[in-house]
Design a protein around this motif. Structure first.
Motif, PDB file in Angstrom:
ATOM      1  N   ILE A 355       0.841  -1.182   0.000  1.00  8.43           N
ATOM      2  CA  ILE A 355       0.000   0.000   0.000  1.00  8.43           C
ATOM      3  C   ILE A 355       0.885   1.245   0.000  1.00  8.43           C
ATOM      4  O   ILE A 355       1.931   1.281   0.653  1.00  8.43           O
ATOM      5  CB  ILE A 355      -0.934  -0.020   1.235  1.00  8.43           C
ATOM      6  N   HIS A 356       0.489   2.244  -0.787  1.00  4.02           N
ATOM      7  CA  HIS A 356       1.189   3.526  -0.819  1.00  4.02           C
ATOM      8  C   HIS A 356       0.551   4.476   0.179  1.00  4.02           C
ATOM      9  O   HIS A 356      -0.676   4.603   0.233  1.00  4.02           O
ATOM     10  CB  HIS A 356       1.117   4.152  -2.214  1.00  4.02           C
ATOM     11  N   LEU A 357       1.375   5.155   0.971  1.00  2.00           N
ATOM     12  CA  LEU A 357       0.945   6.268   1.810  1.00  2.00           C
ATOM     13  C   LEU A 357       1.538   7.524   1.187  1.00  2.00           C
ATOM     14  O   LEU A 357       2.746   7.757   1.261  1.00  2.00           O
ATOM     15  CB  LEU A 357       1.426   6.101   3.255  1.00  2.00           C
ATOM     16  N   LEU A 358       0.687   8.326   0.553  1.00  2.00           N
ATOM     17  CA  LEU A 358       1.149   9.456  -0.240  1.00  2.00           C
ATOM     18  C   LEU A 358       0.893  10.766   0.482  1.00  2.00           C
ATOM     19  O   LEU A 358      -0.231  11.047   0.912  1.00  2.00           O
ATOM     20  CB  LEU A 358       0.436   9.465  -1.599  1.00  2.00           C
ATOM     21  N   ASN A 389       6.801  10.127   0.748  1.00  4.03           N
ATOM     22  CA  ASN A 389       5.822   9.087   0.482  1.00  4.03           C
ATOM     23  C   ASN A 389       6.398   7.770   0.969  1.00  4.03           C
ATOM     24  O   ASN A 389       7.617   7.587   0.998  1.00  4.03           O
ATOM     25  CB  ASN A 389       5.513   9.004  -1.011  1.00  4.03           C
ATOM     26  N   ARG A 390       5.534   6.865   1.339  1.00  3.62           N
ATOM     27  CA  ARG A 390       6.017   5.596   1.860  1.00  3.62           C
ATOM     28  C   ARG A 390       5.247   4.447   1.244  1.00  3.62           C
ATOM     29  O   ARG A 390       4.033   4.558   1.021  1.00  3.62           O
ATOM     30  CB  ARG A 390       5.872   5.530   3.377  1.00  3.62           C
ATOM     31  N   PHE A 391       5.957   3.358   0.960  1.00  9.48           N
ATOM     32  CA  PHE A 391       5.330   2.121   0.493  1.00  9.48           C
ATOM     33  C   PHE A 391       5.495   1.063   1.576  1.00  9.48           C
ATOM     34  O   PHE A 391       6.599   0.830   2.073  1.00  9.48           O
ATOM     35  CB  PHE A 391       5.973   1.638  -0.812  1.00  9.48           C
ATOM     36  N   ILE A 392       4.379   0.444   1.963  1.00  6.90           N
ATOM     37  CA  ILE A 392       4.404  -0.596   2.988  1.00  6.90           C
ATOM     38  C   ILE A 392       4.133  -1.939   2.323  1.00  6.90           C
ATOM     39  O   ILE A 392       3.063  -2.142   1.727  1.00  6.90           O
ATOM     40  CB  ILE A 392       3.349  -0.331   4.081  1.00  6.90           C
ATOM     41  N   SER A 393       5.089  -2.848   2.383  1.00  9.33           N
ATOM     42  CA  SER A 393       4.897  -4.189   1.822  1.00  9.33           C
ATOM     43  C   SER A 393       3.926  -4.977   2.689  1.00  9.33           C
ATOM     44  O   SER A 393       3.998  -4.941   3.921  1.00  9.33           O
ATOM     45  CB  SER A 393       6.233  -4.925   1.740  1.00  9.33           C
TER      46      SER A 393
END
Length: 433
Positions: A355-358, A389-393
């Motif tokens: 999921i992207h946290l933008l 921005n962060r991507f959570i696997s």
């Protein structure tokens, strides 16, 4: 503080939809098992997945619907408090407030903001809105709203499925977009048929609708990459909205996102910009003039509704670079959400399990702002705002997501029909006393 919160997020639990009805696996459970037995390669994509999730106003209850036709209402605290106890154990189904297997595809679900005992479900395969009272454990809805029958010049009927649902927050009106480019408006006090139809210039599906906080502006977007705007503040528009007869009402304006994106020089220099299907639009609860959009190819951004310019854009690597690439015609309709504070946009990846946290903060300090400059980062740190921005696997690919309205815990619905909880890790949820 918000930056620390975002950095602390991780997947803390997964709740697969392995539920039963009358002692036998429900349809979602059965389809999941078939998918796993066939390596997920032989079951049509549309037969699996949690297509929508939604919290009630206080975050007490969480509702979800599946492509296989299951409607489930969780007590979120009871669900969340199982997390420290989960190892390989299944979720405790006895804690469900409701679980119905309706034997039809479900694509959208919303809580009624004026009656938090009611949830409304919609399906692109049906012209009916199903309204359930969670206080009554019954597979029969308490009310069914229908679209009006539409016929062609040759006399044949036109199928209208319903793709998204919205509520006015000060009366009994319900809105639902359909697969024929219109928004149907019902007044439950009057009729189970629409009192008004908001028509677009397109016959394609409107995938997503949003009603602003003042119940005055309605936005719709969908198949052909346009955002439509209906203004119901006064004059003829207001008169038609208040009428009890069915009246067709065109939008006051529409904007083509591809045209706006071409105005961003740095983006145009790197990408071939063409009209693309809009999966979702969402109004920022922290900044109501920001209308987020998400496109079929995974791009996301913000449309400033004050001047109808794109202010933020996020373009992940194209899906075909990843082995998990799914052709566009078979991809899921992704449904993002906002955190309740901080202008953080949540969206499942179109190509990865995650999921992207933008950061779509309304400032040029946002790393997604079209006028963002790298040298502004140091200035941002001096003002105690660290932007990224962060991507959570995650363990599964995400279709839909919702953020808790008070605590910003995230719940994601997956392609394999699981609910993933994304939050800060905890030792215990309740004390022993």
């Amino acid at each position: 503080m918000l930056d620390l919160l975002i950095r602390s997020y991780s997947e803390v639990a997964a709740f697969p939809h392995l539920y039963q009805v009358d002692g036998a696996p429900c349809q979602s459970h059965t389809n999941r098992l078939i998918g796993e037995a066939n390596g997920d390669g032989h079951l049509p994509f549309r037969k699996q997945g949690i297509s929508a999730v939604d919290f009630d106003n206080k975050g007490i209850y969480l509702v979800s619907v599946t492509k296989s036709g299951c409607l489930t209402v969780h007590d979120f605290e009871a669900l969340y408090c199982q997390i420290p106890e989960l190892t390989c154990l299944k979720e405790d189904e006895s804690k469900h407030l409701m679980h119905l297997s309706l034997n039809q595809q479900l694509d959208a679900v919303r809580w009624n903001p004026l009656n938090q005992d009611e949830v409304v479900c919609a399906s692109v395969k049906s012209n009916k809105l199903l309204i359930f009272d969670v206080g009554y454990v019954s597979s029969d809805p308490v009310e069914v709203l229908r679209t009006r029958q539409t016929t062609t010049v040759n006399g044949s009927s036109i199928h209208k499925g319903l793709s998204d649902v919205a509520f006015t927050k000060n009366d009994t009106r319900i809105l639902a977009s359909d697969t024929h480019g219109a928004i149907n408006v019902w007044d439950r006090r009057v009729n189970t048929l629409p009192c008004l139809e908001l028509a677009s210039a397109s016959c394609g599906t409107l995938n997503s609708i949003q009603l602003n906080a003042d119940n005055q502006i309605i936005f719709g977007a969908g198949k052909h990459g346009l955002v439509y705007v209906w203004d119901i503040r006064g004059g003829r528009a207001s008169a038609t909205f208040q009428s009890l007869k069915e009246i067709c009402h065109p939008p006051v304006t529409s904007v083509k996102l591809a045209t706006l994106l071409e105005k961003i020089g740095s983006l145009k220099a790197q990408a071939n910009i063409v009209p693309k299907e809009i999966h979702s639009i969402d109004i920022d609860p922290s900044c109501p003039y920001q209308l987020a959009f998400h496109l079929v190819d995974g791009w996301s951004g913000v449309l400033d509704t004050n001047n109808f310019q794109v202010t933020h854009i996020h373009c992940p690597p194209p899906a075909w670079l990843n082995d998990s690439y799914i052709p566009a015609d078979l991809s899921y309709l992704r449904k993002p959400s906002w955190l309740s504070t901080g202008s953080i946009y949540l969206i499942g990846s179109s190509s990865d399990c995650g999921i992207h946290l933008l950061d779509f903060y309304p400032s040029t300090n946002s790393p997604s702002h079209v006028d963002y400059k790298e040298d502004m980062q140091e200035n941002s740190r001096r003002h105690n705002r660290s932007n990224q921005n962060r991507f959570i696997s995650l363990s599964e690919g995400v279709i839909s997501c919702a953020a808790h309205p008070l605590y910003n815990a995230i719940v994601a619905g997956t392609k394999k029909t699981s609910l993933l909880v994304i939050s800060q890790r905890q030792e215990s949820c309740r004390s022993d006393d």
